[in-house]
Write a protein that holds these residues in place. Sequence first.
Motif: not given
Length: 332
Positions: A172-183, A185-188
């Motif tokens: 869920s946290s990864a999905r929020r990062e992708l939806e919110g443009g927090e790329f 964070s996801y790449l870590r």
Amino acid sequence: MTLHELLAAFPERVRQAFFVGIREIQDQAQINELVRALERGDVQGAVDILYVEEAAFREFQETLEQGYADGGAAQIADLGRLEDQEGNRFVFRFSTRNPRAEHIIREYSSQRITAIVEDQRQAVRQSLEEGLSRGQNPRATALDVVGRIERRSQRRRGGIIGLSAQDERAVSSARRELEGGEFSSYLRRDRRDRRFDATIRNAIREGRPLTRTQIQRLTGRYSDRLLKLRGETIARTETLSALNMGRFQAIEQLIDTGKVRRQDVTLVWNAAKDLRTRDTHRALNGESVKFGEAFVSPRGARLRYPGDPQAPASEIVNCRCNLRVRVDYRAN
């Protein structure tokens, strides 16, 4: 099989049995009923419709019980020639029909499956509530949980079934990062599917968001990788617990014969010798205790043997240590 062979081969049997249960739940999922429950806002009803229950893991339970039996038999074989205190040879076989042995493995396997199932149900509940709170289409929410059918394999992938509640929170946290443009964070995230990194970097360079389809694909593959890791972790942990539990009970039965005394059996802790070994277990390497006594880790945890299910999870998850058993036939 020898103890060494069991420790090498059995984790794959446990892993496969775990995934048999996962696939059964996925294959039996009634998507339309699940969607209707979500349209009513009935999260608990949706969880119940999925039938995430102990019966789906029958093969997993049977595999754990077989590991227990094989561990006990291998332990007796590992002792070699058995002698009483007068030096007379005798034959002994480990029996899973022994009332105490039967009770212990049934209780253990039942508790483990119940814990795994309850954790999965909590993960499903969290995912459904998350989807509803975001106002997501009920069908999309249902497929996020159950997984979407992959054209090549014709199996569902990318769902929540099989994950722990902690894993679901990571998805869920990864999905929020992708939806919110927090790329960034996801790449870590170590468990992301790096094949899609170029897609994310292109979005960063072009200053645009990812499409919903892209987000579904990325979170689905991230979920798959977490599920793979969970299957491997369960396989290693439960293999060690089942085998060593069987070994421990085999010695108990041997002592019950009166041919060997409890105080004449010594257990020696053998830690895996690499950088992945816990500091607490590295400290226990070579330590010995009399049978029935516990090894005490530097953190104070008491373990009858590596993988002891009565010990804290921090001391047994992914443990790869081993146990050596010595019997002093000439103690008297």
